[in-house]
Design a protein around this motif. Structure first.
Motif, PDB file in Angstrom:
ATOM      1  N   THR A 148     -35.308   9.048  18.673  1.00  0.00           N
ATOM      2  CA  THR A 148     -34.506   7.889  18.303  1.00  0.00           C
ATOM      3  C   THR A 148     -33.817   7.405  19.569  1.00  0.00           C
ATOM      4  O   THR A 148     -32.928   8.068  20.113  1.00  0.00           O
ATOM      5  CB  THR A 148     -33.474   8.273  17.235  1.00  0.00           C
ATOM      6  OG1 THR A 148     -34.181   8.752  16.095  1.00  0.00           O
ATOM      7  CG2 THR A 148     -32.634   7.059  16.840  1.00  0.00           C
ATOM      8  N   THR A 158     -34.368  -5.254  23.551  1.00  0.00           N
ATOM      9  CA  THR A 158     -35.193  -4.170  24.080  1.00  0.00           C
ATOM     10  C   THR A 158     -36.666  -4.555  24.110  1.00  0.00           C
ATOM     11  O   THR A 158     -37.387  -4.258  25.058  1.00  0.00           O
ATOM     12  CB  THR A 158     -35.015  -2.893  23.216  1.00  0.00           C
ATOM     13  OG1 THR A 158     -33.624  -2.642  23.065  1.00  0.00           O
ATOM     14  CG2 THR A 158     -35.697  -1.701  23.859  1.00  0.00           C
ATOM     15  N   THR A 182     -31.569   5.449  22.134  1.00  0.00           N
ATOM     16  CA  THR A 182     -30.282   4.758  22.187  1.00  0.00           C
ATOM     17  C   THR A 182     -30.186   3.869  23.424  1.00  0.00           C
ATOM     18  O   THR A 182     -29.454   2.886  23.438  1.00  0.00           O
ATOM     19  CB  THR A 182     -29.126   5.777  22.225  1.00  0.00           C
ATOM     20  OG1 THR A 182     -29.408   6.725  23.272  1.00  0.00           O
ATOM     21  CG2 THR A 182     -29.018   6.519  20.904  1.00  0.00           C
ATOM     22  N   HIS A 183     -30.940   4.203  24.437  1.00  0.00           N
ATOM     23  CA  HIS A 183     -30.898   3.398  25.646  1.00  0.00           C
ATOM     24  C   HIS A 183     -32.249   3.458  26.350  1.00  0.00           C
ATOM     25  O   HIS A 183     -32.931   4.478  26.330  1.00  0.00           O
ATOM     26  CB  HIS A 183     -29.796   3.917  26.590  1.00  0.00           C
ATOM     27  CG  HIS A 183     -29.504   2.953  27.694  1.00  0.00           C
ATOM     28  ND1 HIS A 183     -28.834   1.755  27.492  1.00  0.00           N
ATOM     29  CD2 HIS A 183     -29.815   2.984  29.014  1.00  0.00           C
ATOM     30  CE1 HIS A 183     -28.745   1.101  28.639  1.00  0.00           C
ATOM     31  NE2 HIS A 183     -29.327   1.842  29.587  1.00  0.00           N
ATOM     32  N   TRP A 185     -33.612   1.298  16.941  1.00  0.00           N
ATOM     33  CA  TRP A 185     -32.983   0.676  15.765  1.00  0.00           C
ATOM     34  C   TRP A 185     -31.925  -0.373  16.147  1.00  0.00           C
ATOM     35  O   TRP A 185     -31.564  -1.189  15.316  1.00  0.00           O
ATOM     36  CB  TRP A 185     -32.304   1.748  14.896  1.00  0.00           C
ATOM     37  CG  TRP A 185     -33.251   2.803  14.408  1.00  0.00           C
ATOM     38  CD1 TRP A 185     -33.357   4.076  14.856  1.00  0.00           C
ATOM     39  CD2 TRP A 185     -34.256   2.653  13.401  1.00  0.00           C
ATOM     40  NE1 TRP A 185     -34.349   4.750  14.205  1.00  0.00           N
ATOM     41  CE2 TRP A 185     -34.919   3.900  13.291  1.00  0.00           C
ATOM     42  CE3 TRP A 185     -34.667   1.604  12.575  1.00  0.00           C
ATOM     43  CZ2 TRP A 185     -35.957   4.111  12.397  1.00  0.00           C
ATOM     44  CZ3 TRP A 185     -35.695   1.811  11.681  1.00  0.00           C
ATOM     45  CH2 TRP A 185     -36.334   3.051  11.600  1.00  0.00           C
ATOM     46  N   ASN A 186     -31.474  -0.321  17.398  1.00  0.00           N
ATOM     47  CA  ASN A 186     -30.416  -1.251  17.810  1.00  0.00           C
ATOM     48  C   ASN A 186     -30.882  -2.145  18.957  1.00  0.00           C
ATOM     49  O   ASN A 186     -31.738  -1.754  19.743  1.00  0.00           O
ATOM     50  CB  ASN A 186     -29.193  -0.468  18.279  1.00  0.00           C
ATOM     51  CG  ASN A 186     -28.678   0.430  17.169  1.00  0.00           C
ATOM     52  OD1 ASN A 186     -28.467  -0.010  16.049  1.00  0.00           O
ATOM     53  ND2 ASN A 186     -28.544   1.727  17.490  1.00  0.00           N
ATOM     54  N   LYS A 187     -30.263  -3.322  19.069  1.00  0.00           N
ATOM     55  CA  LYS A 187     -30.614  -4.271  20.143  1.00  0.00           C
ATOM     56  C   LYS A 187     -32.133  -4.415  20.218  1.00  0.00           C
ATOM     57  O   LYS A 187     -32.737  -4.337  21.303  1.00  0.00           O
ATOM     58  CB  LYS A 187     -30.089  -3.779  21.492  1.00  0.00           C
ATOM     59  CG  LYS A 187     -28.578  -3.561  21.495  1.00  0.00           C
ATOM     60  CD  LYS A 187     -28.072  -3.333  22.910  1.00  0.00           C
ATOM     61  CE  LYS A 187     -26.655  -2.792  22.886  1.00  0.00           C
ATOM     62  NZ  LYS A 187     -26.258  -2.217  24.177  1.00  0.00           N
ATOM     63  N   VAL A 188     -32.691  -4.633  19.092  1.00  0.00           N
ATOM     64  CA  VAL A 188     -34.147  -4.585  18.984  1.00  0.00           C
ATOM     65  C   VAL A 188     -34.796  -5.693  19.807  1.00  0.00           C
ATOM     66  O   VAL A 188     -35.680  -5.447  20.631  1.00  0.00           O
ATOM     67  CB  VAL A 188     -34.572  -4.696  17.506  1.00  0.00           C
ATOM     68  CG1 VAL A 188     -36.068  -4.922  17.376  1.00  0.00           C
ATOM     69  CG2 VAL A 188     -34.169  -3.423  16.763  1.00  0.00           C
ATOM     70  N   ASP A 191     -34.779  -5.481   8.242  1.00  0.00           N
ATOM     71  CA  ASP A 191     -34.245  -5.339   9.590  1.00  0.00           C
ATOM     72  C   ASP A 191     -35.362  -5.007  10.565  1.00  0.00           C
ATOM     73  O   ASP A 191     -36.273  -4.237  10.258  1.00  0.00           O
ATOM     74  CB  ASP A 191     -33.195  -4.211   9.632  1.00  0.00           C
ATOM     75  CG  ASP A 191     -31.967  -4.589   8.836  1.00  0.00           C
ATOM     76  OD1 ASP A 191     -31.495  -5.740   8.962  1.00  0.00           O
ATOM     77  OD2 ASP A 191     -31.502  -3.735   8.050  1.00  0.00           O
ATOM     78  N   PHE A 204     -37.121  -3.287  13.769  1.00  0.00           N
ATOM     79  CA  PHE A 204     -37.008  -2.097  14.602  1.00  0.00           C
ATOM     80  C   PHE A 204     -38.273  -2.018  15.447  1.00  0.00           C
ATOM     81  O   PHE A 204     -39.248  -2.740  15.200  1.00  0.00           O
ATOM     82  CB  PHE A 204     -36.798  -0.813  13.776  1.00  0.00           C
ATOM     83  CG  PHE A 204     -37.982  -0.380  12.965  1.00  0.00           C
ATOM     84  CD1 PHE A 204     -38.172  -0.856  11.673  1.00  0.00           C
ATOM     85  CD2 PHE A 204     -38.907   0.542  13.471  1.00  0.00           C
ATOM     86  CE1 PHE A 204     -39.261  -0.452  10.908  1.00  0.00           C
ATOM     87  CE2 PHE A 204     -39.990   0.957  12.709  1.00  0.00           C
ATOM     88  CZ  PHE A 204     -40.161   0.453  11.427  1.00  0.00           C
TER      89      PHE A 204
END
Lengths: 322, 322, 322, 322, 322, 322
Positions: free
Chosen positions: A92, A66, A94-95, A60-63, A41, A43
Motif C-alpha cells: 500500500t 500520482t 503512501t509516497h 489510494w491517495n492523490k491518485v 473512487d 485508485f
C-alpha cells in the motif's frame, strides 16, 4: 515506526519483504492501471518488480497526481506498508517519486527483467539434455538454431501473463521440467524421445511473442489474434525452412506435437493428439502446469484452515498442508 | 430386362442414372474398401465417378476375386442395378471388368476429376468479384498470386471429403458464395470488405492439401495431423512472405480470419473471432455450410412423410417440402 | 469550477455529456434501487434519461433522504460530476430536487420515452420494405394489422432490458436490420422472402410486453414467467385469428420461425430450425445482436490497450480498433 | 485345405493363430451369448480362451443345437476359420464338440485363467518396488497384508472387462506401470512417494470383485451397483481396520487417492484430487490407460491407410505408424 | 407345427402371444416402412395392433409384392412366428393377405384404436379427482370445458410416439398419475394444489395434436414445427379465452406450468420453473416418465444376467430384478 | 435512541430481531474471519448464534483489537445495529466484550448448538415412522442401532454448511421430509418402502462428520477429502458389520441408494441410480433441497419487484409471491 521495520536506507529487495513492514526503497513500475472501487473512487493498481521478483501495489491517495507521474518501465523510490491480501503480499503505497540522480543505494542493474533464480545454469542444463539426447542430424541442426536464435530470449521469458509460471524464467522452468519428464517417462512406453524433446522445446516458444514485458506487460496484436500455439507453429516453420532437406514428414509430426499440446479442441488445439508422442507431451504439459498451480496455492497458506478457498484453475479447494 | 432400362451401349453418365434401372457402362473406381457385414461376410464398398458426378456402389459376390482386380484410379466396365439407399442412389454391382482396348463408347476424358458444372465461369465470376473490389495494393498482389498459383487447383478442388460440398468444384462453390455474401452483408455494418474478401478466399484453401482425390480419396499426413485450418494458414503465410513489405498488422488480421473461422474453440479454431470481420466470416461460413446440408437432405426427399430422419449435422429432423 | 464546465443554465442533454464535467440540469429518473457497498453503506443506483439517451447515476450521500424524495418516472434538477466507469459515463450526484414551477429551461417534452434517432423515418423505411415485398394477401393483411396495432408501440420499444439494443427504438433498429438482411441474403438461396419478412417482423414483438419502461424499467409477470418468445407467439396467434381463412400451414410455418429463432433449445427455443427459412432468420438474428455487442464494446474503447476486457456476451476479449 | 494351415493335430494356442488359417483345436468357452442379426437370424457370440490368450468367435449355423451344447467354463474341440474383423482376429466356428476322454493333445492345465506372460516375475518386481520404497511401518504392514491376502488374486486379475488391460494379468500390468511411473515422476515434484505407491496399489483392487471371470465374464451385484472405485475403498478400509493404531489422517489421505483417481466427478470420482499426490496418481492412471488404448489400436493396423477409424475411447482417428 | 402352438382358428390377441409360437390371425397394420439391411436387401418394418396391444413385425420375403398389398390402417390375416428381439416380442411374417368377407373370427371392433385397459374407469377417476379438489370458479369452468371438449380424445390418446406411455390411453395413465402425485405431495410443501391439478391436466394435452395414430402413426406439421409443449399452450389459451373474466395472472401462472414443465431449456422449455408449483410439476413429470421407462426395461428381462443392456433414456444399465 | 428499540436489558433472541433496531445482548461467536474490503481495509465477518437461530455480523472499527478478543465458541455482550443485507438480517457491531460474571440476563443454556424448533418431537415422529413401517428383522436391528448411536447427534446436526438446511436440526428436517415423501409416493409405484426408508435414513448421515460446528464451523479432513456421501457409506458399513448375518445383497442395495443419491456422476455420485428405489430416493432428495432453496429465497422478499435476483442454486430468478 514499526519495530520490525528495517532502518532507513537498508536495501529491501522484493523477495525479502514481509507482511507488516514499512518500506521505502526502489522498484520499477511494470504496469499501472487506473481503476475504481465500487464506491466509484479512483485508485491505482500497480505491478512492481526488481530483479528478485514481482509485487502488486495499490495507491489510494492523490491518485490522479500520482498517475500522471508514472511512466511504466521507470524506477521510483516508493514508500508504503506491506500487507497480505488474498494470500499474496501487496504494497500500500503512501509516497512515490522518480529516482533522483545520486539516490544512495540505487543500482540500475537491479531492475532488468531477469529471472530471480540462476537461469544460466538451468538453461545450460536444459540445452545439455537436448544436446546429449538428440541424434537425428536435422533435429540436431534445429536444436542448434534454436539455441542460437532463442537462447537468451528463452532464458528470461515469462511462462505466462498469469496463472502459472508467470515470471521471468518461467518458460525456461516449465520447458526444462518437460524435457526431464520426457526422458523419465518416454522410455517406459518405447516412444520417440527425440521427437518429444523437440516438441517440448518448441511447444510454448510462441509465448515470447504473445505478450511483451517491457515497458509494461501487454498482449501483442499477434498474441491476441493468433495465440501462442499458432505463433509457436510459425516460429518452428520459419526455422525449419532454413534447414536444407528437412524431411517433410518429420516436420509435420513436430507441428502436430505443437498444435495438439492443449489436448482438446475446447482448450485451443485445432487438432487433438493422434500419436502417442503427442498425447504424452500434452499430458506432461498438463501435469506440470497443474503442479505449479498447486504449489502457488500451497504457498498462500490459509491460517488454521485445513482447506484453501475455491481455486478456479484447479476446480476445487485444496488441502493446505504440503 | 427392366422395361425402363436403356438399350445396351447407351451411355449412362452418373448424373442421369435413376433408381431401378439396370446399367452397364464405364466408371472410374475412386475408392475401394473391403468391409464385413454383421454376419461377417465380406463385401466391397466402392466410390465410382465420371465427369458428371459420384456414385456409391457395393459388391456382394465374388468379393475377393473382384477386390484383387480393382486398382483405385482405373476405369472399369461395370454392370449392376441402381437402387436408392438412405436417400442416395447406389449401384449394386453384378459384374466388373477392366476397360478393354477398343471398348465402344469409352472416352478417356470422361473420367477426369472435374466439376460437374461450368467451373470456369464460376471461377471467372469469383475472381472478377475480387479484382473489382480489392483496392489495397498488397491485397491486390496477394490476389494475383493466389489466382496464378491456385487458380486451376482451386477450380476443381473438393469442398470436403463428406458432409457438404464434397465434390469437385465444391470448394469453389462455397468460396464463391462467401464472396457474394460478404459483398451483400459487410456494407450494412460498415466492415472492411477487402479484408473479408481475402479472408474468404483463403479460409478453406488448406482443403486442397488436407486430402487427395487421385487415385483414391484419402486423408494426407498433414491433413490428419494438422487439419485444413492450419494448412490454410501456412499457405497464406508462405504466399505473403513473397510479397515485399506486406504489412505485418494486415497479415495478422488475415491470419486471424483464417484461424477463427470455425467460430468456437470446440470446433477447431485456436482463437475465437475478436474482430467484427472475423465474426462475420465465421457466421457466413456457418450459414453456407448449413444451407448446403439442408439442400442435400431436401433432395433425398422422404416419400409421403412430412419430416426427414434425424440429420446428425443439423441436429434435427427437417421439414421435407422446400 | 472545472474550466471545461458549461456556464450555469446551459442545457446539457445526456447525449452531449463528457467525462469530467460538472453538470446541473433536468433528467427523468427511470429506475431507483437502494443498494449497499461491501462495507454495508447504502447508496442509490439510478437510471436517468432524457430524449437524447440514458445515463447511469449514483448517490453516495444523504441516501435515505434522497431515496424518499424520488418517485421513478418524475423529472428532477440534478447536479453532479460526470465520470467514466467501466467504459460508460456515469453521473455522481451531489444534489437532486424535484422540478419547480417555472424552472428556466425545463421542457416537459424532453422526457418522453422516445428514440434518440429519427424513428419515424426508420419505421417508414421498414414498413415500406414490407409493403413493397409482400404479395401474399394473407401476409399483406397481417402486415396491415401489425402496422395499425403495433406501429407506434413498435417504433419506440426497447430492444432489450440490457445487453444489446437496450434503448427506445432498439426493437425497431434490430427488426429493420433483419428486414434488410433478409432481402440481401434470402435470394441467394432461393428462400421464401415473404415468410422471412413476416417472421422477422414478429419474432421479437413480445418484447413490448416482456417488460415495461414507464415509470420504471421492470419485468412483467408474463415477461418473467413466459418470456418474449412465447409472448411473440401469442401476439401473432391472436392477430392471425382475426384474419378470415388464414391458411393453417402458413400460420404454423410463421409460428415455427418465431419459436425457433433462438436457434438452440438451450437458448430458449422449444424447437430448433427445421426449415431453411427458420435457420436463416436465426442466423441473421444472431449476427445482428452480436454486431451490436461488438459495437458497444468498441465504443467503450480501452485507453492504449489493444484488447478490451473479457466480454461475457461475446465470450472473448476483442480487438479495440474498429 | 489352405496351404498355410497346420497339419491336423498340431497344437494351435490362441496367441499363435493367424488370419486365414483353418483350425481345429481345444479352447475353453468363457462367455456364450445368443444374439440376432438385423435380419433376425440367431447367431452365437462366444469368447474363447486358453492360457495363451483370448479370442472372439461366432457360430452362424446350427445355432440352437450348438447353444444347448455349451456350458460356459467347459473346454471344447472347436473347428473353424480364423478371420480378421475390425482389427481383431475372430474364429468362425464350423464345428464344436465337448472334449472327449483321451482326446490326443488335450491338457487340462492349458485352460486355467492365467496371464499369458510371466506374471510371477512381474508380481515379484512390483512387490519388490513396494518393499524397497516403503519405510512407514503402517504402510509396510498394509503392504504385507495386501501381498498375503491379494497376491495370487492380484497376479491374475483382469484389468477391465473391456477397453484396456482386459485380460488375465491386466490389473497387475497396469498397477506395475503406475508403481514405476510414480517412482520416476514423484521425486521431480518432491511428492510423498510412499503414499503414492500405496494409492497405486489399492486404486483398482476393487476390480477383482467388480466382475467375475469364471465360469463366464459377468458383472457382479456389487460391481454393478457400487463400481470398482467404491469396492477398492471398502477393501482398503477393511484391511487397515485390522492394523492397530493405523493413523486416521493417513487412512483418509489414502482413501482420498482411491476415490479421486478418476480425476473428475463426471468420470465417477465423488471427490476430485485435492492434494498433489492425488492429482499425480490420477494423471498417471489416465496416461497408462490411454497408452494401452493407443497400443491396441496400433496393433489393429489399417492396410495402406494412414489413419485408423474413429476410436471412441480416444475421441479421434490416430496415425497408424508407430 | 410347434407343440405349443394353438389350434388353427383360435383367436390370438396380441396381448396373449408368446415367444416361439406360430400364429395365424387378424391384425391391423398401423405403420409400414420399407427398409434395407446392411446387405442392401429390402425388408418391411411393420407396426401391428389390435385392441389388446401393439406388436412389431418384419417381412423378409416377397417384400415388394407384400408392400404393394399393404394400406396402413387396414386389417390383414397374418401368419408368422413370434420371436423375442431386444426384449420385445416381434412377429416374423411368412404370409399376409387382406381380410376376406366372412373370414371366421374376424370382428371389426377388435381393431379400434382404444386403450388395452379400462380407460373409462380411469378417466372417471381422474375427472373425479379434479371435480373434488377444484374450488376456484374459473378453474372449475376450465375443467368442465376440458372434460367436454377433450374427454373422449384424452381417454384414448397416446402418451408419446415412443419411449414411454407410447400406447392408446398412455396420456391418460400419465396424467392420472400426476394428479394423484400432486395430491400426495403438494400439501407437504403448502403449495397451490388447484393450480397444480390444472397444470397437470393441460401440460401434455398438445400430444393429441403432435402426431396422429390413424391410419398410421405420423408426426403432424404442427407437431414437428412447434412441438407438444407449444400446442398444449395454444390449446389452453384458446379454451381460457372462451371463459369470461378469466383472471390474467392466473392464466399466466398456468401457462408458466405448461411451458416450464420440461424443467430445463435444453429439454425444450423456453422458461425454467420460477415458482414452487412449476418446479414440483416438472419433477413429478420427470419421475413418472422415468418410472415408466424402468418398468419397460424390467419387463424385457435379461435371461440370467443381473443387469440390462445400456438403456439410452436412463443413461445406465439397470438391475434386472424388480 | 431509535424509537423502535427495546429498553436496555430486554432479552433480544436472534429470531426476534428486526431490521433497523439497535441491540445490545448476548450472542455466541460461531465463526470469525478477518477479511479485507476492495479498498484493502480490514473487517471481521462473524457468524453469531443463540438457541433461537443464526445471524451474520460485521465489525468495521477497531478490527485488530476486536479480533484478538474473540475466541470462536465463546459468548459476548454485543451492541450494534440490525440491517438488511441481500435479503438477510445482519448485525453491524459497534461494541463487543466477553460476558462478565453476573451479567444480568445471561443464561449459559441459551447458547447450546440446538435446533430452534422442537427437534425432540420431530425426531420422535421420524423414528415412529421407521418403527411402524420396518418389518424386516435386519432392517429393524439397523434402525435400532441407528437410533441408539446417532439419535442425539442426528437430532441437532446441520443439514449443510450453506445453501439449504444449514442450521442445527436441518439434517433431521430434511430426513424427516424424505421419510414422509417415501411413504406417500413409493406405494404408487409398488416400490420397496422398507429399503427406501433405510436409504433415506442413512443417505446424508455422513454430514455429521463432514464438518464440525463447535467451536467454529469448519470442514474436517475427512469431509474435505472424502465428502459426506462416502462418509455415509462408511457409517452404514460399520454399523451393518455389527449385525450378524446381515444379508450381503440387502447391504449392497442399501449402499447403492447411498452412493447414487446425487443422481448423476457430475454431482458426485460414483454410480447413478440403477434401481427404481434408488431413482426415487434421488428425485425426492432433489425435490426437498430445491423446495428449501425456493423457501429461503421467498423469505428474502424483494420490495416491490416481482422477481428475485438471479438465484445461483436454482439457476433462475424466481417469482416473489408465494
Amino acid at each position: 515506526m514499526n519495530l520490525f521495520d528495517k532502518p532507513q536506507g537498508t536495501p529491501r529487495p522484493i523477495a525479502e519483504l514481509q507482511a507488516g513492514e514499512n518500506v521505502s526503497w526502489f522498484y520499477r513500475v511494470q504496469e499501472a492501471v487506473k481503476k475504481k472501487t465500487k464506491a466509484n473512487d479512483d485508485f491505482l493498481d500497480l505491478a512492481l518488480m526488481d530483479k528478485s521478483g514481482r509485487l502488486a501495489a495499490k495507491v489510494w491517495n492523490k491518485v490522479e497526481e500520482t498517475y500522471k507521474l508514472i511512466r511504466p518501465g521507470e524506477v521510483y523510490k516508493i514508500s508504503g506498508e506491506v500487507r497480505e491480501y488474498r494470500g499474496r503480499l501487496q504494497l500500500t503505497i503512501t509516497h512515490l517519486r522518480p529516482v533522483a540522480a545520486g539516490d544512495p543505494g540505487f543500482e540500475k542493474g537491479d531492475f532488468d527483467e531477469a529471472p530471480a533464480f540462476d537461469s544460466a545454469a538451468l538453461l545450460a542444463e536444459a540445452f545439455a539434455l537436448l544436446n546429449d539426447n538428440l541424434r537425428d542430424p536435422h533435429l540436431r541442426r534445429l536444436n542448434e538454431m534454436f539455441q542460437q536464435e532463442y537462447g537468451p530470449v528463452f532464458a528470461q521469458a515469462y511462462g505466462a501473463q498469469k496463472i502459472h509460471h508467470a515470471f521471468a524464467g518461467g518458460l525456461l522452468q516449465h520447458t526444462h521440467a518437460l524435457l526431464k519428464l520426457v526422458l523419465a517417462v518416454a522410455p517406459h512406453y518405447g516412444l520417440d524421445t527425440e521427437l518429444l524433446l523437440i516438441g517440448a522445446l518448441f511447444h510454448d516458444i510462441g509465448k515470447t511473442a504473445e505478450f511483451k514485458t517491457l515497458p509494461a506487460l501487454e498482449t501483442t496484436l499477434a498474441g491476441g489474434l493468433l495465440g501462442h500455439l499458432v505463433i509457436s507453429l510459425t516460429i518452428f516453420q520459419e526455422m525449419k525452412n532454413k534447414i536444407p532437406d528437412f524431411p517433410e514428414p518429420l516436420s509435420v509430426r513436430i507441428q502436430h506435437l505443437i498444435v495438439s499440446h492443449h489436448g482438446e479442441k475446447e482448450y485451443g488445439s485445432p487438432e487433438v493428439p493422434k500419436t502417442r508422442e503427442a498425447y504424452l507431451l500434452h499430458i506432461l504439459d498438463l501435469l506440470d502446469s497443474r503442479m505449479s498451480i498447486f504449489d502457488e496455492q500451497l504457498k498462500v497458506g490459509g491460517g488454521q484452515k485445513l482447506f484453501s478457498d475455491f481455486n478456479q484453475a484447479l476446480g476445487t479447494r485444496i488441502l493446505l498442508d504440503k
